[in-house]
Design a protein around this motif. Structure first.
Motif, PDB file in Angstrom:
ATOM      1  N   PRO A   1      17.225 -11.574 -27.763  1.00 57.14           N
ATOM      2  CA  PRO A   1      16.519 -12.557 -28.574  1.00 57.14           C
ATOM      3  C   PRO A   1      16.279 -12.080 -29.995  1.00 57.14           C
ATOM      4  O   PRO A   1      16.059 -12.869 -30.891  1.00 57.14           O
ATOM      5  N   TYR A   2      16.315 -10.751 -30.234  1.00 56.88           N
ATOM      6  CA  TYR A   2      16.110 -10.222 -31.577  1.00 56.88           C
ATOM      7  C   TYR A   2      17.461  -9.815 -32.152  1.00 56.88           C
ATOM      8  O   TYR A   2      18.150  -8.952 -31.606  1.00 56.88           O
ATOM      9  N   ASN A   3      17.834 -10.427 -33.265  1.00 54.95           N
ATOM     10  CA  ASN A   3      19.102 -10.117 -33.900  1.00 54.95           C
ATOM     11  C   ASN A   3      18.837  -9.112 -35.020  1.00 54.95           C
ATOM     12  O   ASN A   3      18.539  -9.474 -36.153  1.00 54.95           O
ATOM     13  N   VAL A   4      18.932  -7.823 -34.706  1.00 52.09           N
ATOM     14  CA  VAL A   4      18.517  -6.792 -35.652  1.00 52.09           C
ATOM     15  C   VAL A   4      19.577  -5.705 -35.727  1.00 52.09           C
ATOM     16  O   VAL A   4      20.099  -5.260 -34.705  1.00 52.09           O
ATOM     17  N   ASN A   5      19.908  -5.319 -36.939  1.00 53.38           N
ATOM     18  CA  ASN A   5      20.798  -4.189 -37.157  1.00 53.38           C
ATOM     19  C   ASN A   5      19.939  -2.930 -37.208  1.00 53.38           C
ATOM     20  O   ASN A   5      19.237  -2.684 -38.187  1.00 53.38           O
ATOM     21  N   LEU A   6      19.974  -2.116 -36.162  1.00 52.92           N
ATOM     22  CA  LEU A   6      19.084  -0.967 -36.060  1.00 52.92           C
ATOM     23  C   LEU A   6      19.346   0.082 -37.128  1.00 52.92           C
ATOM     24  O   LEU A   6      18.428   0.782 -37.549  1.00 52.92           O
ATOM     25  N   ARG A   7      20.581   0.190 -37.582  1.00 50.58           N
ATOM     26  CA  ARG A   7      20.869   1.172 -38.624  1.00 50.58           C
ATOM     27  C   ARG A   7      20.180   0.792 -39.935  1.00 50.58           C
ATOM     28  O   ARG A   7      19.651   1.640 -40.649  1.00 50.58           O
ATOM     29  N   GLU A   8      20.199  -0.492 -40.275  1.00 53.76           N
ATOM     30  CA  GLU A   8      19.515  -0.951 -41.476  1.00 53.76           C
ATOM     31  C   GLU A   8      18.001  -0.843 -41.307  1.00 53.76           C
ATOM     32  O   GLU A   8      17.284  -0.477 -42.227  1.00 53.76           O
ATOM     33  N   LEU A   9      17.524  -1.145 -40.112  1.00 51.35           N
ATOM     34  CA  LEU A   9      16.093  -1.117 -39.839  1.00 51.35           C
ATOM     35  C   LEU A   9      15.511   0.277 -39.994  1.00 51.35           C
ATOM     36  O   LEU A   9      14.342   0.442 -40.356  1.00 51.35           O
ATOM     37  N   HIS A  10      16.321   1.267 -39.778  1.00 50.33           N
ATOM     38  CA  HIS A  10      15.868   2.649 -39.883  1.00 50.33           C
ATOM     39  C   HIS A  10      15.374   2.982 -41.290  1.00 50.33           C
ATOM     40  O   HIS A  10      14.579   3.894 -41.477  1.00 50.33           O
ATOM     41  N   GLU A  11      15.842   2.223 -42.294  1.00 49.22           N
ATOM     42  CA  GLU A  11      15.453   2.477 -43.678  1.00 49.22           C
ATOM     43  C   GLU A  11      14.145   1.782 -44.053  1.00 49.22           C
ATOM     44  O   GLU A  11      13.543   2.104 -45.077  1.00 49.22           O
ATOM     45  N   PHE A  12      13.695   0.836 -43.241  1.00 50.64           N
ATOM     46  CA  PHE A  12      12.501   0.061 -43.579  1.00 50.64           C
ATOM     47  C   PHE A  12      11.234   0.903 -43.437  1.00 50.64           C
ATOM     48  O   PHE A  12      11.126   1.754 -42.577  1.00 50.64           O
ATOM     49  N   LYS A  13      10.244   0.605 -44.268  1.00 46.98           N
ATOM     50  CA  LYS A  13       8.936   1.231 -44.146  1.00 46.98           C
ATOM     51  C   LYS A  13       7.853   0.225 -43.784  1.00 46.98           C
ATOM     52  O   LYS A  13       6.757   0.608 -43.372  1.00 46.98           O
ATOM     53  N   CYS A  14       8.172  -1.053 -43.934  1.00 46.60           N
ATOM     54  CA  CYS A  14       7.200  -2.097 -43.611  1.00 46.60           C
ATOM     55  C   CYS A  14       7.896  -3.198 -42.830  1.00 46.60           C
ATOM     56  O   CYS A  14       8.965  -3.677 -43.223  1.00 46.60           O
ATOM     57  N   LEU A  15       7.294  -3.598 -41.705  1.00 44.27           N
ATOM     58  CA  LEU A  15       7.835  -4.690 -40.896  1.00 44.27           C
ATOM     59  C   LEU A  15       6.780  -5.774 -40.782  1.00 44.27           C
ATOM     60  O   LEU A  15       5.654  -5.517 -40.345  1.00 44.27           O
ATOM     61  N   LEU A  16       7.139  -6.995 -41.186  1.00 39.92           N
ATOM     62  CA  LEU A  16       6.196  -8.104 -41.240  1.00 39.92           C
ATOM     63  C   LEU A  16       6.682  -9.234 -40.354  1.00 39.92           C
ATOM     64  O   LEU A  16       7.771  -9.781 -40.556  1.00 39.92           O
ATOM     65  N   LEU A  17       5.879  -9.578 -39.334  1.00 37.76           N
ATOM     66  CA  LEU A  17       6.158 -10.713 -38.457  1.00 37.76           C
ATOM     67  C   LEU A  17       4.936 -11.625 -38.510  1.00 37.76           C
ATOM     68  O   LEU A  17       3.889 -11.295 -37.971  1.00 37.76           O
ATOM     69  N   VAL A  18       5.072 -12.765 -39.154  1.00 33.23           N
ATOM     70  CA  VAL A  18       3.922 -13.637 -39.359  1.00 33.23           C
ATOM     71  C   VAL A  18       4.261 -15.062 -38.960  1.00 33.23           C
ATOM     72  O   VAL A  18       5.325 -15.577 -39.323  1.00 33.23           O
ATOM     73  N   GLU A  19       3.358 -15.679 -38.185  1.00 32.67           N
ATOM     74  CA  GLU A  19       3.486 -17.080 -37.786  1.00 32.67           C
ATOM     75  C   GLU A  19       4.849 -17.353 -37.156  1.00 32.67           C
ATOM     76  O   GLU A  19       5.533 -18.310 -37.489  1.00 32.67           O
ATOM     77  N   SER A  20       5.241 -16.471 -36.264  1.00 32.04           N
ATOM     78  CA  SER A  20       6.459 -16.638 -35.480  1.00 32.04           C
ATOM     79  C   SER A  20       6.048 -16.678 -34.011  1.00 32.04           C
ATOM     80  O   SER A  20       4.875 -16.833 -33.690  1.00 32.04           O
ATOM     81  N   PHE A  21       6.994 -16.509 -33.102  1.00 32.17           N
ATOM     82  CA  PHE A  21       6.657 -16.406 -31.676  1.00 32.17           C
ATOM     83  C   PHE A  21       7.226 -15.097 -31.170  1.00 32.17           C
ATOM     84  O   PHE A  21       8.417 -14.967 -30.892  1.00 32.17           O
ATOM     85  N   VAL A  22       6.336 -14.098 -31.080  1.00 33.08           N
ATOM     86  CA  VAL A  22       6.723 -12.769 -30.613  1.00 33.08           C
ATOM     87  C   VAL A  22       5.682 -12.350 -29.578  1.00 33.08           C
ATOM     88  O   VAL A  22       4.703 -11.690 -29.904  1.00 33.08           O
ATOM     89  N   PRO A  23       5.824 -12.755 -28.321  1.00 30.49           N
ATOM     90  CA  PRO A  23       4.765 -12.576 -27.319  1.00 30.49           C
ATOM     91  C   PRO A  23       4.461 -11.137 -26.914  1.00 30.49           C
ATOM     92  O   PRO A  23       3.491 -10.880 -26.218  1.00 30.49           O
ATOM     93  N   GLU A  24       5.278 -10.179 -27.334  1.00 28.78           N
ATOM     94  CA  GLU A  24       4.995  -8.775 -27.061  1.00 28.78           C
ATOM     95  C   GLU A  24       5.525  -7.929 -28.212  1.00 28.78           C
ATOM     96  O   GLU A  24       6.364  -8.384 -29.004  1.00 28.78           O
ATOM     97  N   ILE A  25       5.016  -6.707 -28.318  1.00 24.48           N
ATOM     98  CA  ILE A  25       5.449  -5.828 -29.398  1.00 24.48           C
ATOM     99  C   ILE A  25       6.942  -5.548 -29.246  1.00 24.48           C
ATOM    100  O   ILE A  25       7.392  -5.082 -28.194  1.00 24.48           O
ATOM    101  N   PRO A  26       7.746  -5.839 -30.274  1.00 19.96           N
ATOM    102  CA  PRO A  26       9.190  -5.565 -30.176  1.00 19.96           C
ATOM    103  C   PRO A  26       9.458  -4.066 -30.231  1.00 19.96           C
ATOM    104  O   PRO A  26       9.255  -3.418 -31.258  1.00 19.96           O
ATOM    105  N   ILE A  27       9.903  -3.523 -29.132  1.00 22.63           N
ATOM    106  CA  ILE A  27      10.090  -2.077 -29.012  1.00 22.63           C
ATOM    107  C   ILE A  27      11.250  -1.571 -29.864  1.00 22.63           C
ATOM    108  O   ILE A  27      11.254  -0.433 -30.318  1.00 22.63           O
ATOM    109  N   PHE A  28      12.202  -2.435 -30.152  1.00 23.61           N
ATOM    110  CA  PHE A  28      13.425  -1.966 -30.792  1.00 23.61           C
ATOM    111  C   PHE A  28      13.183  -1.241 -32.110  1.00 23.61           C
ATOM    112  O   PHE A  28      13.918  -0.337 -32.470  1.00 23.61           O
ATOM    113  N   PHE A  29      12.157  -1.634 -32.841  1.00 26.73           N
ATOM    114  CA  PHE A  29      12.036  -1.084 -34.180  1.00 26.73           C
ATOM    115  C   PHE A  29      11.503   0.349 -34.190  1.00 26.73           C
ATOM    116  O   PHE A  29      11.461   0.998 -35.228  1.00 26.73           O
TER     117      PHE A  29
END
Length: 204
Positions: free
Chosen positions: A1-29
């Protein structure tokens, strides 16, 4: 359900999920020991925090999970985030805690549990939070008992407003909070308060 490029995500320092539907903490990040330091998930319908909800989160410093549907905090939920400094769990439906939910959070400075449904607090709940400076328990249904606030040389601000509290003079509820200088008690059923419940230099 999460379409995420983990290699790109590794460079992020801030992850913002607002007013979406994410019923549990996404472990992938966190699975690649990412560089994320700030995580915001507001109004995304998270219902609970399971055991070790933030694996490999050694660099995580700020978590904001306000305005969700969290009703229970399980044991060791933040066990792998030992450098967390700010945790906002306000505006949820929290009524139950595992007594060791805050295990390993001895770097935490700010904890916001306001606007929940908390009635009782386990005696050792705040014990691991040795460097906590600000604790917000505003707008809950608290019943205060001696011992729920452990000895602290760091806690400066405690907000207990709007809890329908009654404070009995014979219990020195705040006696171990040696550095407390701001105590908010408005919006309660307190008609009078005597300085004998403190062992601090608090002015009120």
């Amino acid at each position: 359900p999460y379409n995420v490029n983990l290699r790109e995500l590794h460079e992020f320092k801030c992850l913002l999920l607002v007013e979406s539907f994410v019923p549990e903490i996404p472990i992938f990040f966190m699975t690649l020991k990412s560089n994320i330091t700030h995580f915001y998930a507001n109004n995304v319908s998270i219902g609970e925090l399971k055991r070790i909800s933030f694996p490999f989160a050694q660099k995580l410093e700020n978590v904001d999970l306000s305005w969700n549907l969290i009703h229970e905090l399980h044991e060791c939920a933040f066990y792998d985030a030992p450098n967390l400094m700010t945790l906002n769990l306000s505006h949820n439906e929290i009524s139950e805690f595992s007594s060791n939910v805050f295990e390993k959070l001895d770097s935490l400075r700010t904890l916001d549990l306001s606007h929940n449904q908390i009635t009782t607090i386990p005696f050792d709940l705040f014990q691991p939070l040795e460097h906590l400076v600000y604790l917000n328990l505003r707008s809950n249904r608290l019943q205060l008992k001696f011992g729920i606030f452990p000895s602290s040389d760091y806690l400066h601000t405690l907000d207990l407003s709007y809890n329908n509290l009654e404070i009995q003079q014979k219990f020195k509820i705040f006696a171990l909070l040696q550095s407390l200088d701001t105590l908010l008690l408005h919006g309660n059923r307190i008609e009078s308060i005597h300085q004998s419940i403190f062992n601090t230099k608090l002015r009120f």
